[in-house]
Design a protein around this motif. Structure first.
Motif, PDB file in Angstrom:
ATOM      1  N   ASN A 249     -11.932  39.208  -8.282  1.00 16.92           N
ATOM      2  CA  ASN A 249     -12.307  38.416  -7.111  1.00 16.92           C
ATOM      3  C   ASN A 249     -13.759  37.989  -7.176  1.00 16.92           C
ATOM      4  OD1 ASN A 249     -10.190  40.680  -5.669  1.00 16.92           O
ATOM      5  ND2 ASN A 249      -9.816  38.515  -5.323  1.00 16.92           N
ATOM      6  N   SER A 250     -14.066  36.940  -6.442  1.00 15.91           N
ATOM      7  CA  SER A 250     -15.442  36.510  -6.212  1.00 15.91           C
ATOM      8  C   SER A 250     -15.642  36.393  -4.711  1.00 15.91           C
ATOM      9  CB  SER A 250     -15.722  35.167  -6.897  1.00 15.91           C
ATOM     10  OG  SER A 250     -14.945  34.134  -6.302  1.00 15.91           O
ATOM     11  N   LEU A 251     -16.871  36.570  -4.271  1.00 17.67           N
ATOM     12  CA  LEU A 251     -17.127  36.592  -2.836  1.00 17.67           C
ATOM     13  C   LEU A 251     -16.878  35.245  -2.151  1.00 17.67           C
ATOM     14  CD1 LEU A 251     -17.944  38.810  -0.895  1.00 17.67           C
ATOM     15  CD2 LEU A 251     -20.288  37.985  -1.005  1.00 17.67           C
ATOM     16  N   PRO A 252     -17.316  34.104  -2.711  1.00 11.30           N
ATOM     17  CA  PRO A 252     -17.106  32.839  -1.986  1.00 11.30           C
ATOM     18  C   PRO A 252     -15.649  32.496  -1.766  1.00 11.30           C
ATOM     19  CG  PRO A 252     -18.764  32.575  -3.706  1.00 11.30           C
ATOM     20  CD  PRO A 252     -18.124  33.897  -3.924  1.00 11.30           C
ATOM     21  N   PHE A 253     -14.772  32.846  -2.709  1.00 13.65           N
ATOM     22  CA  PHE A 253     -13.376  32.440  -2.623  1.00 13.65           C
ATOM     23  C   PHE A 253     -12.461  33.561  -2.137  1.00 13.65           C
ATOM     24  CE2 PHE A 253     -15.329  29.644  -5.773  1.00 13.65           C
ATOM     25  CZ  PHE A 253     -15.000  28.409  -5.241  1.00 13.65           C
ATOM     26  N   LEU A 254     -13.028  34.637  -1.611  1.00 13.08           N
ATOM     27  CA  LEU A 254     -12.240  35.714  -1.032  1.00 13.08           C
ATOM     28  C   LEU A 254     -12.062  35.450   0.461  1.00 13.08           C
ATOM     29  CD1 LEU A 254     -10.928  38.530  -1.505  1.00 13.08           C
ATOM     30  CD2 LEU A 254     -13.094  39.522  -0.782  1.00 13.08           C
ATOM     31  N   SER A 255     -10.812  35.417   0.922  1.00 12.11           N
ATOM     32  CA  SER A 255     -10.516  35.147   2.333  1.00 12.11           C
ATOM     33  C   SER A 255     -10.558  36.452   3.125  1.00 12.11           C
ATOM     34  CB  SER A 255      -9.147  34.481   2.472  1.00 12.11           C
ATOM     35  OG  SER A 255      -8.779  34.367   3.835  1.00 12.11           O
ATOM     36  N   VAL A 256     -11.509  36.573   4.048  1.00 11.22           N
ATOM     37  CA  VAL A 256     -11.596  37.781   4.866  1.00 11.22           C
ATOM     38  C   VAL A 256     -10.399  37.881   5.814  1.00 11.22           C
ATOM     39  CG1 VAL A 256     -14.105  37.907   4.711  1.00 11.22           C
ATOM     40  CG2 VAL A 256     -13.064  36.576   6.549  1.00 11.22           C
ATOM     41  N   VAL A 257      -9.829  36.747   6.186  1.00  8.47           N
ATOM     42  CA  VAL A 257      -8.649  36.759   7.062  1.00  8.47           C
ATOM     43  C   VAL A 257      -7.466  37.381   6.336  1.00  8.47           C
ATOM     44  CG1 VAL A 257      -7.034  35.332   8.359  1.00  8.47           C
ATOM     45  CG2 VAL A 257      -9.470  34.769   8.357  1.00  8.47           C
ATOM     46  N   ASP A 258      -7.264  36.995   5.082  1.00  8.32           N
ATOM     47  CA  ASP A 258      -6.158  37.570   4.309  1.00  8.32           C
ATOM     48  C   ASP A 258      -6.364  39.062   4.085  1.00  8.32           C
ATOM     49  OD1 ASP A 258      -5.050  35.074   4.213  1.00  8.32           O
ATOM     50  OD2 ASP A 258      -5.727  34.624   2.176  1.00  8.32           O
ATOM     51  N   VAL A 259      -7.588  39.458   3.785  1.00  8.18           N
ATOM     52  CA  VAL A 259      -7.867  40.882   3.572  1.00  8.18           C
ATOM     53  C   VAL A 259      -7.601  41.665   4.852  1.00  8.18           C
ATOM     54  CG1 VAL A 259      -9.669  42.567   3.054  1.00  8.18           C
ATOM     55  CG2 VAL A 259      -9.516  40.455   1.720  1.00  8.18           C
ATOM     56  N   ARG A 260      -8.052  41.144   5.981  1.00  7.58           N
ATOM     57  CA  ARG A 260      -7.832  41.839   7.255  1.00  7.58           C
ATOM     58  C   ARG A 260      -6.349  41.928   7.597  1.00  7.58           C
ATOM     59  NH1 ARG A 260     -10.717  38.785  10.211  1.00  7.58           N
ATOM     60  NH2 ARG A 260      -9.033  37.518  11.071  1.00  7.58           N
ATOM     61  N   ASP A 261      -5.608  40.866   7.348  1.00  3.15           N
ATOM     62  CA  ASP A 261      -4.171  40.874   7.658  1.00  3.15           C
ATOM     63  C   ASP A 261      -3.434  41.886   6.784  1.00  3.15           C
ATOM     64  OD1 ASP A 261      -4.614  38.949   9.533  1.00  3.15           O
ATOM     65  OD2 ASP A 261      -3.931  37.275   8.292  1.00  3.15           O
ATOM     66  N   ARG A 262      -3.813  41.960   5.515  1.00  5.61           N
ATOM     67  CA  ARG A 262      -3.144  42.923   4.639  1.00  5.61           C
ATOM     68  C   ARG A 262      -3.458  44.363   5.049  1.00  5.61           C
ATOM     69  NH1 ARG A 262      -4.147  38.887   0.466  1.00  5.61           N
ATOM     70  NH2 ARG A 262      -6.220  39.750   0.071  1.00  5.61           N
ATOM     71  N   LEU A 263      -4.694  44.638   5.428  1.00  4.19           N
ATOM     72  CA  LEU A 263      -5.051  45.997   5.841  1.00  4.19           C
ATOM     73  C   LEU A 263      -4.421  46.356   7.181  1.00  4.19           C
ATOM     74  CD1 LEU A 263      -8.814  46.200   4.800  1.00  4.19           C
ATOM     75  CD2 LEU A 263      -6.840  47.222   3.665  1.00  4.19           C
ATOM     76  N   SER A 264      -4.182  45.374   8.025  1.00  2.39           N
ATOM     77  CA  SER A 264      -3.573  45.649   9.331  1.00  2.39           C
ATOM     78  C   SER A 264      -2.142  46.139   9.199  1.00  2.39           C
ATOM     79  CB  SER A 264      -3.622  44.391  10.205  1.00  2.39           C
ATOM     80  OG  SER A 264      -4.968  44.017  10.462  1.00  2.39           O
ATOM     81  N   THR A 265      -1.511  45.880   8.051  1.00  2.00           N
ATOM     82  CA  THR A 265      -0.136  46.341   7.853  1.00  2.00           C
ATOM     83  C   THR A 265      -0.068  47.807   7.437  1.00  2.00           C
ATOM     84  OG1 THR A 265      -0.115  45.633   5.528  1.00  2.00           O
ATOM     85  CG2 THR A 265       0.564  44.013   7.180  1.00  2.00           C
ATOM     86  N   VAL A 266      -1.212  48.421   7.118  1.00  2.25           N
ATOM     87  CA  VAL A 266      -1.230  49.845   6.771  1.00  2.25           C
ATOM     88  C   VAL A 266      -1.034  50.646   8.056  1.00  2.25           C
ATOM     89  CG1 VAL A 266      -2.583  51.721   5.761  1.00  2.25           C
ATOM     90  CG2 VAL A 266      -2.740  49.409   4.807  1.00  2.25           C
ATOM     91  N   PRO A 267       0.025  51.457   8.169  1.00  3.24           N
ATOM     92  CA  PRO A 267       0.324  52.116   9.444  1.00  3.24           C
ATOM     93  C   PRO A 267      -0.784  53.026   9.951  1.00  3.24           C
ATOM     94  CG  PRO A 267       2.215  52.213   7.972  1.00  3.24           C
ATOM     95  CD  PRO A 267       1.067  51.702   7.162  1.00  3.24           C
ATOM     96  N   LEU A 268      -1.533  53.647   9.033  1.00  2.00           N
ATOM     97  CA  LEU A 268      -2.559  54.589   9.460  1.00  2.00           C
ATOM     98  C   LEU A 268      -3.820  53.895   9.975  1.00  2.00           C
ATOM     99  CD1 LEU A 268      -2.861  57.633   9.651  1.00  2.00           C
ATOM    100  CD2 LEU A 268      -3.882  57.647   7.372  1.00  2.00           C
ATOM    101  N   ILE A 269      -3.940  52.579   9.787  1.00  2.00           N
ATOM    102  CA  ILE A 269      -5.115  51.834  10.242  1.00  2.00           C
ATOM    103  C   ILE A 269      -4.830  51.220  11.610  1.00  2.00           C
ATOM    104  CG2 ILE A 269      -6.636  49.894   9.768  1.00  2.00           C
ATOM    105  CD1 ILE A 269      -6.240  50.366   6.820  1.00  2.00           C
ATOM    106  N   GLY A 270      -5.649  51.577  12.588  1.00  2.00           N
ATOM    107  CA  GLY A 270      -5.473  51.034  13.922  1.00  2.00           C
ATOM    108  C   GLY A 270      -6.208  49.722  14.134  1.00  2.00           C
ATOM    109  N   ALA A 271      -7.428  49.607  13.619  1.00  2.00           N
ATOM    110  CA  ALA A 271      -8.235  48.391  13.758  1.00  2.00           C
ATOM    111  C   ALA A 271      -9.087  48.238  12.506  1.00  2.00           C
ATOM    112  CB  ALA A 271      -9.118  48.457  14.997  1.00  2.00           C
ATOM    113  N   VAL A 272      -9.370  46.987  12.135  1.00  2.00           N
ATOM    114  CA  VAL A 272     -10.142  46.737  10.921  1.00  2.00           C
ATOM    115  C   VAL A 272     -10.903  45.431  11.062  1.00  2.00           C
ATOM    116  CG1 VAL A 272      -8.184  45.581   9.809  1.00  2.00           C
ATOM    117  CG2 VAL A 272     -10.017  46.519   8.396  1.00  2.00           C
ATOM    118  N   SER A 273     -12.111  45.392  10.507  1.00  2.00           N
ATOM    119  CA  SER A 273     -12.904  44.164  10.438  1.00  2.00           C
ATOM    120  C   SER A 273     -13.459  44.045   9.024  1.00  2.00           C
ATOM    121  CB  SER A 273     -14.041  44.173  11.459  1.00  2.00           C
ATOM    122  OG  SER A 273     -14.980  45.199  11.156  1.00  2.00           O
ATOM    123  N   VAL A 274     -13.585  42.790   8.556  1.00  3.82           N
ATOM    124  CA  VAL A 274     -14.041  42.512   7.198  1.00  3.82           C
ATOM    125  C   VAL A 274     -15.159  41.483   7.267  1.00  3.82           C
ATOM    126  CG1 VAL A 274     -13.368  41.773   4.881  1.00  3.82           C
ATOM    127  CG2 VAL A 274     -11.706  42.955   6.338  1.00  3.82           C
TER     128      VAL A 274
END
Length: 327
Positions: free
Chosen positions: A139-164
């Motif tokens: 990955n590179s920082l400019p082309f990494l979507s923080v929205v996609d990363v947050r959505d993927r982490l939100s599907t982890v059952p043990l995670i209640g809230a997340v920000s990127v």
């Protein structure tokens, strides 16, 4: 000869050229009538309606840019090569190994993803977060979507809230809040990690949550708080209680080191307090028993093990024999 009996003067070179161009010769009378009718009419028309004078045709090879044909040929063969590279799987292989061309260019310019800072970890591990987020060295920082990363982490059952958040030029900050596991719930042979309100957080995958209280049975997860209260009432016996089974959705049976303690539907905490008192006074749970029934408020019913029952029966036989009888 003219009307006066004189011959006209011969044309000079200048006069001959002027005659060829349509101009009057020197000394000749000016032409009468002025501009033609068509030319006068054309002058009053708008410019875009006026007839255009014919232009001299220029060969097409002189109007085209130089080396255009060579450029078109190279472009065609380049497109064919790119299409073959993509259809043959070469592009997918390179992207899987090194990332997309945009990511490779960004890393070459110094905007690679070199550091990921994760805060809020309790039960989860950094490797699990990176895998769930789909983040790696490609990955590179400019082309990494923080929205996609947050959505993927939100599907982890043990995670209640997340920000990127991106921190240029090379760092990503992930801040998360884990759901607090409260107990384990066993149903149909499967064990899940649950919160205090009974919400299933995740399936039991390793030994990280092995020390949590265990509830068994349908809808036992919804009465977890009630079971935890029974554990607190058990006091010194709490560490010996291995699980609580909800029977028919009405009452609890506690599992203690191979002994079943049946509690009443109402007054379960009082029954646990009676058990603590019995253990302190008579070491009831140290005897050869497999079950203790506390459902009746005025009595305690116990069930012996096979060895205990055989020993009790033998003792009863000895007590019934008359005195003086040989054994």
């Amino acid at each position: 000869m003219d009307g006066g009996g004189r011959f006209p003067e011969p044309l000079t070179a200048a006069g001959y050229a002027g005659a060829e161009a349509g101009m009057p010769a020197p000394g000749a009378a000016p032409a009468r009538g002025g501009p033609s009718r068509e030319s006068r009419f054309a002058r009053v028309l708008p410019r875009f309606l006026r007839p255009r004078r014919p232009s001299v045709a220029v060969p097409i090879e002189r109007r085209m840019p130089r080396h255009l044909g060579m450029g078109l040929a190279f472009g065609f063969f380049g497109l064919v090569a790119v299409a073959g590279f993509v259809s043959g799987g070469g592009y997918a292989e390179v992207s899987a190994r090194y990332g997309t061309p945009a990511d490779m260019a960004a890393r070459a310019l110094g905007f690679g993803l070199d550091k990921v800072t994760i805060t809020g970890l309790v039960q989860l591990r950094s490797a699990e977060i990176l895998k769930a987020a789909g983040i790696d060295q490609r990955n590179s920082l400019p082309f990494l979507s923080v929205v996609d990363v947050r959505d993927r982490l939100s599907t982890v059952p043990l995670i209640g809230a997340v920000s990127v958040r991106k921190i240029y030029p090379r760092e990503l900050l992930v801040t998360l809040t884990e759901r607090e596991p409260s107990a384990l719930w066993q149903r149909n042979g499967e064990i899940a990690v649950i919160a205090a309100d009974g919400t299933v957080i995740d399936q039991m995958r390793d030994g990280r949550f092995a020390d949590l209280p265990l509830v068994v049975g349908d809808e036992a997860n919804l009465r977890t708080k009630e079971y935890l209260a029974l554990l607190e009432a058990a006091g010194p016996l709490k560490e010996r209680i291995r699980a609580g089974t909800l029977v028919s959705g009405r009452r609890w049976t506690l599992k203690l080191d191979g002994i079943d303690v049946r509690l009443p539907e109402a007054g379960a905490r009082d029954a646990v307090a009676r058990l603590v008192k019995l253990e302190a006074e008579s070491s009831l749970l140290e005897k050869d028993i497999i079950a203790v029934d506390l459902r009746l408020p005025d009595r305690v019913v116990v069930r012996l093990t096979e060895e205990g029952a055989a020993a009790r029966l033998e003792a009863q036989k000895k007590q019934k024999k008359p005195k003086g009888t040989e054994t």
